[in-house]
Design a protein around this motif. Structure first.
Motif, PDB file in Angstrom:
ATOM      1  N   VAL A 183      30.622  29.680  48.358  1.00  0.00           N
ATOM      2  CA  VAL A 183      30.776  30.464  46.973  1.00  0.00           C
ATOM      3  C   VAL A 183      30.058  31.944  47.151  1.00  0.00           C
ATOM      4  O   VAL A 183      28.947  32.083  47.936  1.00  0.00           O
ATOM      5  N   LEU A 184      30.559  32.986  46.576  1.00  0.00           N
ATOM      6  CA  LEU A 184      30.292  34.032  46.436  1.00  0.00           C
ATOM      7  C   LEU A 184      30.531  34.575  44.970  1.00  0.00           C
ATOM      8  O   LEU A 184      31.590  34.418  44.313  1.00  0.00           O
ATOM      9  N   SER A 185      29.294  35.322  44.306  1.00  0.00           N
ATOM     10  CA  SER A 185      29.344  35.626  43.224  1.00  0.00           C
ATOM     11  C   SER A 185      28.985  37.190  43.182  1.00  0.00           C
ATOM     12  O   SER A 185      28.364  37.796  43.986  1.00  0.00           O
TER      13      SER A 185
ATOM     14  N   THR B 135      33.155  34.562  39.994  1.00  0.00           N
ATOM     15  CA  THR B 135      32.800  33.309  40.940  1.00  0.00           C
ATOM     16  C   THR B 135      33.947  33.096  41.993  1.00  0.00           C
ATOM     17  O   THR B 135      34.679  32.458  41.403  1.00  0.00           O
ATOM     18  N   ASP B 136      33.794  33.339  43.142  1.00  0.00           N
ATOM     19  CA  ASP B 136      34.511  33.337  44.179  1.00  0.00           C
ATOM     20  C   ASP B 136      34.466  31.886  44.929  1.00  0.00           C
ATOM     21  O   ASP B 136      33.284  31.790  45.477  1.00  0.00           O
ATOM     22  N   ARG B 137      35.270  30.934  45.060  1.00  0.00           N
ATOM     23  CA  ARG B 137      34.995  29.594  46.093  1.00  0.00           C
ATOM     24  C   ARG B 137      36.253  29.754  47.253  1.00  0.00           C
ATOM     25  O   ARG B 137      37.102  29.679  47.074  1.00  0.00           O
ATOM     26  N   TYR B 138      35.761  30.123  48.399  1.00  0.00           N
ATOM     27  CA  TYR B 138      36.570  30.289  49.481  1.00  0.00           C
ATOM     28  C   TYR B 138      36.566  28.834  50.153  1.00  0.00           C
ATOM     29  O   TYR B 138      35.778  28.244  50.541  1.00  0.00           O
ATOM     30  N   LEU B 139      37.773  28.422  49.940  1.00  0.00           N
ATOM     31  CA  LEU B 139      38.224  26.900  50.232  1.00  0.00           C
ATOM     32  C   LEU B 139      38.058  26.618  51.954  1.00  0.00           C
ATOM     33  O   LEU B 139      38.802  27.550  52.530  1.00  0.00           O
TER      34      LEU B 139
ATOM     35  N   GLY C 202      36.023  36.739  52.230  1.00  0.00           N
ATOM     36  CA  GLY C 202      36.203  35.320  53.097  1.00  0.00           C
ATOM     37  C   GLY C 202      34.840  35.562  54.204  1.00  0.00           C
ATOM     38  O   GLY C 202      34.552  34.528  54.571  1.00  0.00           O
ATOM     39  N   ARG C 203      34.354  36.595  54.594  1.00  0.00           N
ATOM     40  CA  ARG C 203      33.594  36.940  55.596  1.00  0.00           C
ATOM     41  C   ARG C 203      32.180  37.079  54.916  1.00  0.00           C
ATOM     42  O   ARG C 203      31.074  36.425  55.372  1.00  0.00           O
ATOM     43  N   LEU C 204      32.067  37.818  53.936  1.00  0.00           N
ATOM     44  CA  LEU C 204      30.941  38.132  53.291  1.00  0.00           C
ATOM     45  C   LEU C 204      30.135  36.764  52.586  1.00  0.00           C
ATOM     46  O   LEU C 204      29.170  36.738  52.664  1.00  0.00           O
ATOM     47  N   VAL C 205      31.105  36.042  52.273  1.00  0.00           N
ATOM     48  CA  VAL C 205      30.699  34.921  51.858  1.00  0.00           C
ATOM     49  C   VAL C 205      29.549  33.899  52.830  1.00  0.00           C
ATOM     50  O   VAL C 205      28.589  33.228  52.312  1.00  0.00           O
ATOM     51  N   GLY C 206      29.668  34.193  54.004  1.00  0.00           N
ATOM     52  CA  GLY C 206      28.897  33.459  54.925  1.00  0.00           C
ATOM     53  C   GLY C 206      27.748  34.416  55.714  1.00  0.00           C
ATOM     54  O   GLY C 206      27.517  33.921  56.605  1.00  0.00           O
TER      55      GLY C 206
ATOM     56  N   ASP D 124      37.556  47.081  58.473  1.00  0.00           N
ATOM     57  CA  ASP D 124      36.565  46.220  58.791  1.00  0.00           C
ATOM     58  C   ASP D 124      36.573  44.943  58.187  1.00  0.00           C
ATOM     59  O   ASP D 124      36.017  44.687  56.866  1.00  0.00           O
ATOM     60  N   ALA D 125      37.360  43.917  58.908  1.00  0.00           N
ATOM     61  CA  ALA D 125      37.586  42.679  58.125  1.00  0.00           C
ATOM     62  C   ALA D 125      35.919  42.010  57.786  1.00  0.00           C
ATOM     63  O   ALA D 125      35.989  40.933  57.046  1.00  0.00           O
TER      64      ALA D 125
END
Length: 148
Positions: free
Chosen positions: A65-67, A3-7, A123-127, A117-118
């Motif tokens: 948040v991205l899991s 589980t990643d939390r991108y601040l 950080g991009r996929l989370v949104g 491909d950014a």
């Protein structure tokens, strides 16, 4: 499970990663700064390993948040996503030098090379919405929602 939390408003990621052996979780704060040149070259990554109390304090900050589930298939880490990203599987290799990275040949099972491909960074996929993801994949000729 990871589980990643991108601040929000930063280049910082707070990670909780369950250890495969069931021995608890790895907790860390990471900053990834992309390389200033294209291709499979290494950027700068800084990791700070955290205690549970430190993690809990930082987890109070606003974040997206991205899991994902990660599998180790050396030399690759293979991430399998759920939710709006269901069906997306990304493989990432890490190297100790730019020369190793540049010499790497992806396995033939890989459908597309997205290193530069950014849009395919956490950080991009989370949104990212499902529709956005399908549009991006279609640019690579991949249509996972199409009838088989």
């Amino acid at each position: 499970m990871i589980t990643d939390r991108y601040l929000v408003g930063t280049r910082l990621r707070l990670r909780r990663a369950a250890r495969p052996d069931g021995g608890g979780c790895e907790l860390k704060l990471t900053q990834k700064v992309p390389a200033d040149r294209p291709g499979a070259v290494q950027g700068l990554t800084t990791n700070t390993y955290l205690s549970p109390a430190e993690y809990d304090l930082l987890a109070l900050l606003p974040a997206a948040v991205l899991s994902k589930t990660r599998f180790s298939v050396p030399p690759l880490g293979v991430d399998v996503f759920g939710g709006p990203l269901q069906g997306l599987v990304l493989a990432e290799a890490e190297f100790t030098s730019d020369e190793e990275a540049l010499a790497f040949v992806p396995p033939e099972e890989c459908m597309a090379e997205v290193t530069d491909d950014a849009r395919f960074t956490g950080g991009r996929l989370v949104g990212t919405s499902r529709q956005e993801l399908m549009t991006w994949l279609a640019e690579y000729g991949i249509r996972p929602d199409a009838p088989q």
